[in-house]
Design an enzyme around this catalytic site. Sequence first.
Site, PDB file in Angstrom:
ATOM      1  N   LYS A 293       0.851  -1.203   0.000  1.00  0.00           N
ATOM      2  CA  LYS A 293       0.000   0.000   0.000  1.00  0.00           C
ATOM      3  C   LYS A 293       0.882   1.246   0.000  1.00  0.00           C
ATOM      4  CE  LYS A 293      -1.958   2.559   3.296  1.00  0.00           C
ATOM      5  NZ  LYS A 293      -1.934   3.895   2.644  1.00  0.00           N
TER       6      LYS A 293
ATOM      7  N   CYS B  77      14.205  10.606   6.399  1.00  0.00           N
ATOM      8  CA  CYS B  77      14.355  10.061   7.761  1.00  0.00           C
ATOM      9  C   CYS B  77      15.777  10.212   8.273  1.00  0.00           C
ATOM     10  CB  CYS B  77      13.933   8.600   7.788  1.00  0.00           C
ATOM     11  SG  CYS B  77      14.811   7.607   6.568  1.00  0.00           S
TER      12      CYS B  77
ATOM     13  N   GLU C 290      10.867  15.092  15.328  1.00  0.00           N
ATOM     14  CA  GLU C 290      11.281  15.139  13.930  1.00  0.00           C
ATOM     15  C   GLU C 290      10.635  16.348  13.248  1.00  0.00           C
ATOM     16  OE1 GLU C 290       9.830  11.791  11.671  1.00  0.00           O
ATOM     17  OE2 GLU C 290      11.772  11.519  10.734  1.00  0.00           O
TER      18      GLU C 290
ATOM     19  N   GLU D 145      10.524   0.699   9.755  1.00  0.00           N
ATOM     20  CA  GLU D 145      11.530   1.739   9.468  1.00  0.00           C
ATOM     21  C   GLU D 145      10.874   3.059   9.800  1.00  0.00           C
ATOM     22  OE1 GLU D 145      14.522   0.958   8.138  1.00  0.00           O
ATOM     23  OE2 GLU D 145      13.861  -1.096   8.251  1.00  0.00           O
TER      24      GLU D 145
END
Length: 495
Positions: free
Chosen positions: A177, A286, A387, A252
């Site tokens: 997906k 990331c 983040e 991840e």
Amino acid sequence: MEAIRDIESRSYIDGQWVTGDDGSFEVLNPATGEVIQQVNQVSAAQVQQAIAAARRAFPQWSRRAPLERAQYMKRIAALVRRDAERLARVVVLEQGKTIREARGEVGGTAEFFDYFAEFARRIQGEILPSDFPGEQIWIQRVALGVVGAIIPWNYPSVLVARKVAPSLIAGDTIVLKPHEMTPLSAQEMARIFHEAGVPAGVINIVNGTGKTVGEAITNSPDLDLLTMTGSVPTGKRIMAAAAANLTPVSLELGGKAPFIVMADSDIDLAVRSAATSRYMNCGQVCICNERTLVQRNVYDAFVERFIAVTKQLKVGMPLDESTDIGPKVSRQELDKVDAFVSDAIQLGATVAFGGGRPTNPPSSGGYWYNPTILTGLDLEAPIMHKEIFGPVLPIVPFDTLDEALSIANESRYGLSAYLFTNDMRTIMRAVNEISFGEVYVNRVGPESIQGFHGGYGDSGIGGDDGSHGLDVYLRKKTVYLNYSGAATVPVVPAR
Ligand code: NAD
């Protein structure tokens, strides 16, 4: 828009394009805010059909010689290269990275298939000596079964390859997906998988939101692996759902990379690297430089040069070849970054450059943010721990390596870290003491296919790439083989 008018809006299930039963959703161009495509959403029942198709395809696919599977992969790589410019434009139009970066991403997409195809002759097991004569113990590495894969929006093309390529060579089948904001690159990959002649059911691409299609995948009791790249909260939800079925997970997740600059380093290289690592993909990576720590005696010089380098960068329309920084991917992401900056300012930070949205944006409807440099930060401020995922860099001074390592390790994330120094003892201390899965010394990312991409702490579980990444897509089978013609271990005596 000519390049994308003919992209499929249906999902790819069991080798066919299937109209979703659950309405449709809009895909927007982040550079303009305009709708570029409607994609239809599959229902939970259709997700189950995709998983069932993958299950049916598994026995035959996994029994083929790996070399035969590799032939499909080489064909896929060649088709990606044939269509590279079109695929790169699709990435730009749905995700907003610059065309130069998008070409790099599509190049990486092809390389994943070539690289994992090379494992056709390398998926080796082990033979161990038995405790008994006339016996051997084999540990085989065999296909897992059906993989459920869920990916984010920041690399919509290469992340398809990162999940599909190891699945194919391992002998697994897959249901993937894409993110609902960026499904078009995956649609294009499905077109290529079909053209490459991949057998029906081996790769299925299903479209829809996380809440509907994502949860239908993660709640399935019929998966042998759930591999997901995305945010920490979603990763936790997926792991909780997987627990109900004891489905193994590989996650991840996010990062908060420290970028440590020692006074003895090549400051120009460090400045240019820090800028590349912060601003690539508009800061939406990331492994991006999320907080730069600079030794105090070169701090002012570093900040000054970093401002000078940032000033030269062109924020612009991402299809323009001269653009360095494109838009953020969405309004929501833009607002999140802006809130981080406002919050940091309230806590005493100084805007050394940029801040806020451009007064003369490259387009009126796009999600633009100025490259922004913050100094004078409170180390406890959220911007130092969460983040940012945008073109905003906090730069913080430190005195000693101990202090830098302590600030760096003060994080729930543990994906990537950077160190710039010319001193071997500093390198070794940092490598030994820093608690991150990936350490870059005197260079920027991205990671290499043959490495291992996996984070510590909140950055995830498991990992991708290289031979260790391939292991996630395989399982082990231990065989105790008696070839002596007689019992080698005590058995019930014959009567
Ligand atoms: P996200 O978690 O919002 O979405 C990721 C995927 O999960 C999407 O496909 C989404 O539809 C799906 N999803 C959402 N809710 C779900 C649910 N309840 N069940 C199942 N699926 C669900 O992440 P994002 O905003 O797309 O991506 C950005 C994040 O990804 C950042 O944190 C970034 O650091 C991380 N990321 C990590 C890596 C890595 O390799 N470690 C690489 C790229 C991005």
